[in-house]
Design an enzyme around this catalytic site. Structure first.
Site: not given
Ligand code: BGC
Length: 734
Positions: A265
């Site tokens: 993530d």
């Molecule tokens: C979130 C994810 C997301 C990623 C990209 C993160 O902060 O937890 O769910 O896919 O950002 O935007």
């Protein structure tokens, strides 16, 4: 490319080029413009320039023009002409926005979910997106957590079924085909269980609960063919998921045989340092790479440190690097990018498919099936607009901060900002004089520091004197939901509660339409509502879909995907809890030594699976059949004058087992449409697998007594207890 060509390509790459493939950055970080907002830190995020030309993937580029430019420029620079992968968060639609996933869960319709994802893929593919960070398979039991909106709810079976449908919707049978994108299931694992509902907080689950409750939906998405997995921010058994070998190697790769890339993530590799399991960036890179994270999102630690680590006795090897890079090359190949690096990106096609009339009409139809009617004391449906006589009929009052607001899409709808407001929807059906709309002022958000509307004055309330019925479109600001949207208080803002109370005190019939991305604490307003419709955030066609429901053009059929608590103090409250040694089956009483609250019921205000309709359905002839196979059936009759859709739900309790089992678990559901007066017999097969549960990593069936229940929600069921042993399934196995 065939396998040999891919192998040749890999062997022609040097270490830096391989490491760049493992890196995902926002275009800005490697020299291109990008306008989509980020959900984490990017300050000063730069990789050494030598990696720029070979970077592997791009986060959040959302239109064909930019994508085509970036891909073409990149291919000029990349020594091996390896196309970039474009990934983005397409969560509940791209330009045509569908209901938030928690609301889609209320449709109990795998077909609806698949259709929304098919359209999301079609629209986003035209803008050059190859991979969506969806479905979010995180099971949720705590509405304080802002991201419950991205989940299909509290039930493992429903969640698993809808996650699998999402994957099918995005990917179809072949991701290289036009209009298809790859699905990345997230956040592996158990991100949906942060303590206290506080964002990014500790997760602490027993292994059995992880296995039986939290993991099935990720597994279902992978079994449905999801091409990528995203690791989560949280810890699992005290080890951050992004550095968790047991999770990423033993469970994901060994037990589940997942072959695709794992992506971290947003900066979750770097956050291993904050967790205190890595001393510095180098150790963070080593830990997550060794655990099995192939791509790091929005952090440069692989590029900055893995080359050195590979030269030392860190335990990391060139083979491991090759395996990770090959997974990425294989995905690019499967998408057909080596032949068509821009795949479906096309500005003309964007104009044709984005928000097309066809997509919007499907969005309207699906949105109406996601709202849940929680209370109706003979107010709804409203008088039919075609029979509305200006001059004689009284106008319908309309107020509340969501009455005329276009901000009804819900979080994670970056591709669009506005949808049809309720006022617009009503005006599409009623003559202007039929609706008496009064603006109560905007609802601020917690981050802005003004999370309420102005206090309604008596004059404001008196403005509805000509109306018998007033619709109050109330709720929570969508900026207070989603990622970073945890809340400790779940009541409506004080002035919204006051608006509802004052209208009721002024002898109005009050219809509350609730816009929220989570179950709110609505007990304090319930007695002042004559009708209460949980609208969630329904997307682009919100106002039209809600109007369809209010006027009875569509009969409400949504059923809750998550329990509504009486009060925050009850949370977590969910239907499939374990039995305690001192269960409490009734509210009140003088026996204090039971598992109960003295000041609140044990049960939720509205349970999982609950929802009303304009029809009445009766359940009779519950029957368990043991012939060639085991099944349970019931006859459902629409005993009203309106045709309607009912969601018939199968629950099972494993009464005795060596470990404690939930009081009941959803094991099947069917949406059926019944004309007024019609009946249908609904049958559910009961398989060995449905009755099994995990002991360590093994799925076990243990013979014994099982209580089989079928009903309209998790509390109102018909049931029978039967003995089931191996012989019951002997024929099944033949
Ligand atoms: C979130 C994810 C997301 C990623 C990209 C993160 O902060 O937890 O769910 O896919 O950002 O935007």
């Amino acid at each position: 490319m065939n396998a040999a060509q891919l192998t040749n390509l890999l062997s022609s790459m040097n270490t830096e080029e391989k490491l760049a493939q493992l890196t995902q950055l926002n275009p800005v970080c490697f020299g291109f413009p990008c306008f989509t907002p980020l959900t984490g830190p990017d300050s000063g995020l730069r990789i050494p320039e030598k990696y720029n030309a070979s970077i592997g993937s791009v986060l959040n580029c959302d239109n064909a023009k930019d994508m085509l430019y970036i891909q073409k420029e990149h291919l000029k620079q990349d020594p091996h002409k390896i196309p970039l992968l474009f990934m983005a968060d397409i969560i509940h639609g791209f330009k045509t926005i569908f209901p938030i996933p928690l609301a889609l869960g209320c449709s109990f319709s795998p077909e609806h979910v698949e259709e929304t994802c098919r359209i999301a893929a079609l629209e986003s593919a035209a803008s050059g997106i190859h991979v969506t960070f969806s479905p979010m398979a995180d099971l949720v039991r705590d509405p304080r957590w802002g991201r419950v909106m991205e989940s299909f709810g509290e039930d493992p079976h429903l969640n698993a079924s809808l996650c699998a449908s999402s994957v099918r919707g995005y990917q179809g049978d072949d991701i290289s085909m036009p209009d298809r994108i790859a699905a990345c299931v997230k956040h592996f694992a158990a991100y949906g269980a942060p303590e206290g509902g506080r964002e990014y907080n500790t997760v602490d689950l027993s292994y059995g609960i992880l296995q039986d409750t939290y993991l099935p939906a990720y597994r279902a998405a992978i079994d449905a063919g999801a091409k990528l997995v995203m690791s989560s921010f949280n810890i699992v058994d005290r080890v951050p998921a992004t550095g968790n070998k047991h999770l990423l190697q033993n469970i994901l790769r060994m037990n589940w045989q997942f072959k695709g890339p794992v992506i971290s993530d947003f900066n979750s590799v770097g956050e291993l340092i904050n967790h205190g399991v890595a001393r510095d960036e180098k150790e963070a890179a080593a830990l997550s790479f060794a655990a099995g994270v192939d791509i790091e999102m929005m952090s440069p630690h692989y590029c900055n440190h893995l080359a050195k680590l590979l030269e030392t006795d860190s335990g990391l090897t060139e083979d491991m690097l090759d395996t990770a890079v090959m997974r990425i090359l294989e995905l690019k190949n499967e998408l057909g990018l080596f032949e068509h690096p821009c795949k479906d990106a096309d500005c003309t096609r964007e104009a044709q498919v984005h928000l097309s009339a066809g997509n919007r009409s499907i969005a309207r139809h699906i949105a109406a099936d996601c709202a849940v009617l929680l209370k109706n004391e003979n107010v709804l449906p409203l008088p039919n607009p075609t029979q509305y006589c200006p001059g004689t009929a009284k106008p319908i009052g309309l107020t509340g901060p969501f009455a005329a607001s276009p901000y009804v899409l819900g979080g994670w709808s970056a591709g669009s900002t506005e949808g049809i407001s309720l006022y617009e929807g009503l005006c599409n059906q009623y003559p202007a004089s039929g609706i008496c709309y009064k603006d109560c002022g905007a609802l601020g958000s917690w981050l802005e520091g003004t999370p309420d509307i102005p206090l309604p004055t008596q004059d404001f309330i008196d403005a509805f004197n000509d109306c018998d019925t007033v619709i109050v479109a109330a709720g929570e600001n969508q900026n207070d939901t989603g990622e970073g949207g945890s809340k400790a208080f779940l009541r409506l803002s004080p002035h919204q509660e006051s608006l509802i109370q004052q209208l009721k005190a002024n002898k109005k019939q009050v219809v509350v339409i609730l816009f929220s991305a989570r179950p709110l604490e609505i007990a304090p307003i319930l007695s002042d509502c004559d009708a209460l419709l949980q609208a969630w955030f329904l997307g682009t066609e919100s106002g039209n879909a809600l109007t369809d429901l209010l006027i009875g053009a569509v009969n409400p059929s949504g059923r809750l995907s998550m329990s509504f608590p009486y009060t925050v103090g009850q949370i977590p409250v969910y239907y499939n809890h374990f039995q305690t040694g001192r269960p409490c089956t009734q509210q009140g009483g003088s026996n204090r030594y039971l598992s109960r609250y003295l000041d609140c019921p044990v049960q939720p205000l509205f349970c999982f699976g609950y929802g009303l309709s304009y029809s009445e359905f009766s359940y009779t002839d519950f029957y368990i059949r043991r012939e060639d196979s085991l099944s349970a059936s019931v006859t459902v009759t629409n005993c009203s004058h309106s045709a309607g859709t009912e969601t018939v739900q199968l629950y099972i309790q494993d009464i005795h087992a060596p470990i404690v089992r939930p009081v009941k678990e959803l094991k099947g559901f069917q949406r059926i449409f019944l004309e007024a007066g019609a009946s249908q017999t609904v049958s559910f097969p009961i398989t060995r697998e449905l009755l099994s549960y995990h002991r360590t990593d093994t799925l076990l069936f243990e013979p014994g007594a099982f209580n089989i229940q079928i009903g309209k929600n998790s509390e109102e069921t018909l049931s029978e207890t039967i003995m089931i042993d191996e012989s019951t399934f002997a024929k099944e196995q033949l």
